[in-house]
Structure formats: C-alpha cells, structure tokens
Design an enzyme around this catalytic site. Structure first.
Site, PDB file in Angstrom:
ATOM      1  N   LYS A  22       0.823  -1.212   0.000  1.00 56.05           N
ATOM      2  CA  LYS A  22       0.000   0.000   0.000  1.00 56.05           C
ATOM      3  C   LYS A  22       0.861   1.267   0.000  1.00 56.05           C
ATOM      4  O   LYS A  22       0.641   2.182  -0.798  1.00 56.05           O
ATOM      5  CB  LYS A  22      -0.909   0.005   1.232  1.00 56.05           C
ATOM      6  CG  LYS A  22      -1.664   1.311   1.424  1.00 56.05           C
ATOM      7  CD  LYS A  22      -2.110   1.508   2.851  1.00 56.05           C
ATOM      8  CE  LYS A  22      -2.609   2.940   3.043  1.00 56.05           C
ATOM      9  NZ  LYS A  22      -2.831   3.275   4.459  1.00 56.05           N
ATOM     10  N   ASN A  23       1.840   1.326   0.910  1.00 52.37           N
ATOM     11  CA  ASN A  23       2.622   2.555   1.044  1.00 52.37           C
ATOM     12  C   ASN A  23       3.450   2.846  -0.208  1.00 52.37           C
ATOM     13  O   ASN A  23       3.635   4.009  -0.586  1.00 52.37           O
ATOM     14  CB  ASN A  23       3.525   2.462   2.270  1.00 52.37           C
ATOM     15  CG  ASN A  23       2.733   2.497   3.570  1.00 52.37           C
ATOM     16  OD1 ASN A  23       1.579   2.927   3.579  1.00 52.37           O
ATOM     17  ND2 ASN A  23       3.329   2.045   4.651  1.00 52.37           N
ATOM     18  N   ARG A  97      -4.595  10.737   3.443  1.00 45.68           N
ATOM     19  CA  ARG A  97      -3.326  11.338   3.831  1.00 45.68           C
ATOM     20  C   ARG A  97      -2.235  11.141   2.776  1.00 45.68           C
ATOM     21  O   ARG A  97      -1.428  12.033   2.536  1.00 45.68           O
ATOM     22  CB  ARG A  97      -2.869  10.745   5.171  1.00 45.68           C
ATOM     23  CG  ARG A  97      -1.644  11.448   5.724  1.00 45.68           C
ATOM     24  CD  ARG A  97      -1.311  11.041   7.135  1.00 45.68           C
ATOM     25  NE  ARG A  97      -0.298  11.947   7.666  1.00 45.68           N
ATOM     26  CZ  ARG A  97      -0.540  13.112   8.216  1.00 45.68           C
ATOM     27  NH1 ARG A  97      -1.778  13.534   8.318  1.00 45.68           N
ATOM     28  NH2 ARG A  97       0.437  13.881   8.663  1.00 45.68           N
ATOM     29  N   ASP A 121      -5.457   7.991   9.380  1.00 45.61           N
ATOM     30  CA  ASP A 121      -5.625   7.373  10.682  1.00 45.61           C
ATOM     31  C   ASP A 121      -5.517   8.405  11.802  1.00 45.61           C
ATOM     32  O   ASP A 121      -4.695   9.326  11.749  1.00 45.61           O
ATOM     33  CB  ASP A 121      -4.554   6.302  10.913  1.00 45.61           C
ATOM     34  CG  ASP A 121      -4.783   5.073  10.063  1.00 45.61           C
ATOM     35  OD1 ASP A 121      -5.957   4.776   9.789  1.00 45.61           O
ATOM     36  OD2 ASP A 121      -3.806   4.420   9.673  1.00 45.61           O
ATOM     37  N   MET A 341       6.691   6.409  17.736  1.00 39.94           N
ATOM     38  CA  MET A 341       6.342   7.426  16.754  1.00 39.94           C
ATOM     39  C   MET A 341       4.990   8.093  17.006  1.00 39.94           C
ATOM     40  O   MET A 341       4.862   9.311  16.944  1.00 39.94           O
ATOM     41  CB  MET A 341       6.370   6.820  15.347  1.00 39.94           C
ATOM     42  CG  MET A 341       6.231   7.843  14.233  1.00 39.94           C
ATOM     43  SD  MET A 341       6.535   7.140  12.597  1.00 39.94           S
ATOM     44  CE  MET A 341       8.271   6.703  12.704  1.00 39.94           C
TER      45      MET A 341
END
Length: 434
Positions: A22-23, A97, A121, A341
């Site tokens: 996906k990324n 995003r 998210d 993170m």
C-alpha cells in the site's frame, strides 16, 4: 457502516499471497504526475486508500486505464491545476493522507501545488513540517491559510541544494525526492528515509530517466533532469500484510505458507518475530509458518524483559507494532511494546483487555503484555476498529478468541487490506461481512 462477525477460535491452513504494498503504491502513483508519458504500474493493491488516490488523479485530468483490479496505466499529459482550487478537490484530498505526495511532483513540474489538511488514521500527531521544509530549501515559498487549513507552495524557479531533513519521514522524503528529480542542479538529501517503499520509488524514477545515487541509504544525491519519460513498474509485496499473516498464524496455531513474500525486502521483521518465539522457514521466495502450540518470548542476554520497539528503517516498522502486541497476549513470557512514533496507536489495548488479555498500558507510547501461553483463550467481544493496523490486530485477536466477536468500522481495515475476509476464509477462517 459495515462490520465483521468472527466465530472463533479459527485454526487455519494453506497458502496465501500478499497484496502489493500500500505505502509504495501511494508514492509511485503520485510519481506518475512527473511525466506526460504513460506509466504502467502492476501489482497495485485493490484497497480503498489506493483506489481513492487513483480516482483523485483521474479528477485532476490524468488519463487512467485500469487494465485489471491490480494493474493500471497513467498518463498525466493534461493536468487541470484549476481543479486543485475546487471544493471537490479539497474534500477528496483531505480524506486521504497519502495524497499529500502529489505536491512534490506538481511543484517540480508546474511550479505550484495546493493541498488541504490531510486526513487518515487518528493515531496521534503527524506533522507536515518535513515536507514543506524540503520544498523551501529547494527555493519554494510556503503559505498556510489557518482559516481554511490549506497549504500552498509555489516557486518561480527551483535549485538543487543540500537538505538535512529534521526527521526520516517516509512521505516527506518521497515528496522531496519527487520535487528534486526535475529541479536543476544537484540535491543532496541527508537523513532520508530508506524503507523499501522509498527504494522502489527511486528505482521507478531512474527508469523514467531520473539520476539518483545512494538508493537504500539515508544519503541520496539527485542530479536534476529536464524531463522524465514513461516506464513499467511492479510494486513489491506488502511487508505489513506479510507480518500480519505471520502473527495471525502464530496466534491461531495455524500452518500457513505466505507465497511470493520476497523475504529479502522484509528487513528485521522475521528476526523480530523469532524473538517472540515464532518459528518460520524461508523457502525460496516463500515463508512457511508451522503450527505451534505455544511460543516463548526471548529475554535479553542479562535476563531483562524483551522490548519490541519501532525505529527508522532498517529498524522495525511502526505499522506492525499493533500486530506484535496482540500476538504477545498468547505468548509464554512478557514483552514491552514501545511505540515511539505515534502517541495514540496503543489506545486500542482496552479492547484486548476486555477480551481477557493481560496488558498494562504504561503511558501513550508503552504497553507491557503478560502472555497467557494459550492457556486462557481470549473471549469474543464487540469492538470498533480505530485505524488500519489496530483493526487487523483486533481481527487477529478475534480469530483466536473463544466465541463470537464483532468488529465495527471495518472500512478502516478495507483501507489497507484487500478482500481480507475472503482470503482468510479460504484458509479456514470464519468471518462474515455484515
């Protein structure tokens, strides 16, 4: 709102093929805006976030030819920049995003780009400073309208510069790379993210005619070119989905083979699972996970509790910490999960506690998990998916739990996992979409 009904425990067996990453897909699809020629991309995951990005590019004037659910060609010969000022653009772009990465290509090719505050998210603060700092170092002017929460970058001309990024942001690195490949002069990016997604983006850009050295490291040197051409590109398997399947197999005592997983691109992920006591075999391009009645978490050499923490690549990706946490609930031993993170990503643990897990939430970033060693099964529950990765972690928990579970808001899971219930049901799961 759709939901999953899961009847557990499910013990599965068989083979499964991971979807495309996906990324990576979000990055390389945005990169098609850098050329007026045709770019063909294969192994695209057929998931909500990626499909929404493809639709957004279509609305911008990009010619889209969907050859199949997992392959598509893009031709950005006539991009409509006026559309970027429209209400429709703001609505579509703000819901996704990953679409922030259209800014680098648009700035490089047209000298201006616009973007609303991105969504995605709700896992904590996800600042955009790195993106705009990089653009400014290349010579762009950044403007922010706080009333409309709208970003604008523009430049009469850009020039290659030395850029030390304030953090190794994956999307920030990708955006600056895409701006730099068409910027005159030499751009040096230090503290660059170097995840396989970034490596794949750089490989695709070099096929298009870009000049990039240092691929795979945190120091990239880019010699700007006047224009880029078309190319063919295949997306890697999704390492997050591969990791999710490894965790699912251990949690449910299942015997699963992950086909075409390309283990050489998984970095430290297999080692991290082995530290959790999970057995696996690399068989060529496949990963075989045998059925295990139990798995024991290692300790450090001095006997202290194991810590599983995220870190910039080649460290452990933060996207898998939710899976590690849920897998630990049925391990033998204890582990500290440290999510460095994002400060809201562990807040789904209350749902696991309701299912009977023994978890101490130390603070927004750390949780201690005391494993049950499969002696006390989790119990079915009704819960709501807060984000993509927590959603699949809850699905894994439900597959291992005794009784019926219901997961609401599964659109979050659909954003990152392709036809997940159909694929898992073929292995023997009992998941019903309602």
């Amino acid at each position: 709102m759709n939901s999953f009904e899961i009847s557990g425990p499910c013990r599965m067996a068989g083979s499964i093929v991971p979807q495309g990453a996906k990324n990576e897909a979000l990055q390389v699809i945005c990169a098609t805006l850098l050329t007026s020629e045709t770019v063909f991309i294969d192994n695209i995951p057929d998931i909500l976030d990626v499909n929404n990005l493809i639709q957004l590019l279509g609305e911008m004037g990009v010619e889209i030819d969907r050859k199949s659910p997992n392959s598509c060609s893009f031709k950005a010969a006539n991009v409509n920049l006026e559309y970027l000022q429209s209400t429709d653009f703001r609505k579509r772009a703000s819901s996704l995003r990953g679409s922030i990465m259209i800014m680098g290509p648009l700035l490089a090719r047209y000298g201006k780009a616009y973007f609303p505050k991105p969504g995605g998210d709700k896992i904590g603060r996800r600042r955009m400073d790195t993106h705009f700092y990089g653009f400014e170092k290349l010579g762009a002017t950044f403007e922010f309208n706080p009333n409309e929460i709208f970003y604008t970058v523009h430049a009469e001309s850009l020039k290659g510069r030395y850029i030390l990024l304030d953090e190794a942001s994956v999307t920030g690195t990708a955006n600056v790379i895409m701006a730099a490949v068409l910027t005159p002069g030499v751009t040096t990016i230090y503290n660059a993210a170097c995840e396989p997604y970034i490596q794949q983006l750089c490989i695709m850009l070099t096929r298009m005619g870009a000049s990039i050295s240092g691929i795979g490291s945190n120091l990239l040197t880019i010699d700007g070119v006047k224009e880029l051409g078309g190319c063919n590109h295949r997306i890697l398997p999704d390492m997050i989905e591969v990791g999710s399947f490894i965790g699912m197999a251990a949690m449910t005592k299942s015997e699963i083979t992950i086909k075409d997983a390309e283990p050489e691109h998984l970095g430290i992920i297999p080692l991290a699972f082995k530290r959790m006591g999970i057995q696996m075999e690399i068989r060529g391009n496949d990963i075989y996970i045998p059925s295990q009645d139990n798995y024991t978490i290692e300790t450090f050499i001095d006997g202290s509790i194991m810590t599983i923490a995220d870190a910039p690549w080649p460290g452990l990706t933060p996207d898998l910490l939710s899976v590690f946490l849920v897998v630990a609930t049925q391990a033998k031993g204890s582990v500290l999960i440290h999510q460095k993170m994002f400060e809201s990503r562990l807040f789904f643990v209350d749902k696991l506690i309701d299912m009977g897990a023994s978890i101490i939430l130390c603070d927004p970033h750390r949780a201690t998990v005391i494993g049950h060693n499969h002696e006390n099964l989790l119990r079915g529950s009704v819960m709501t998916s807060p984000d993509i990765r927590a959603g699949v972690a809850l699905l894994i928990a439900a597959l291992s739990a005794q009784g019926k579970s219901v997961i609401h808001n599964i659109e979050q899971i659909d954003r990152g996992y392709q036809n997940i219930e159909k694929r898992l049901n073929q292995l023997g799961a009992s998941i019903r979409r309602v």
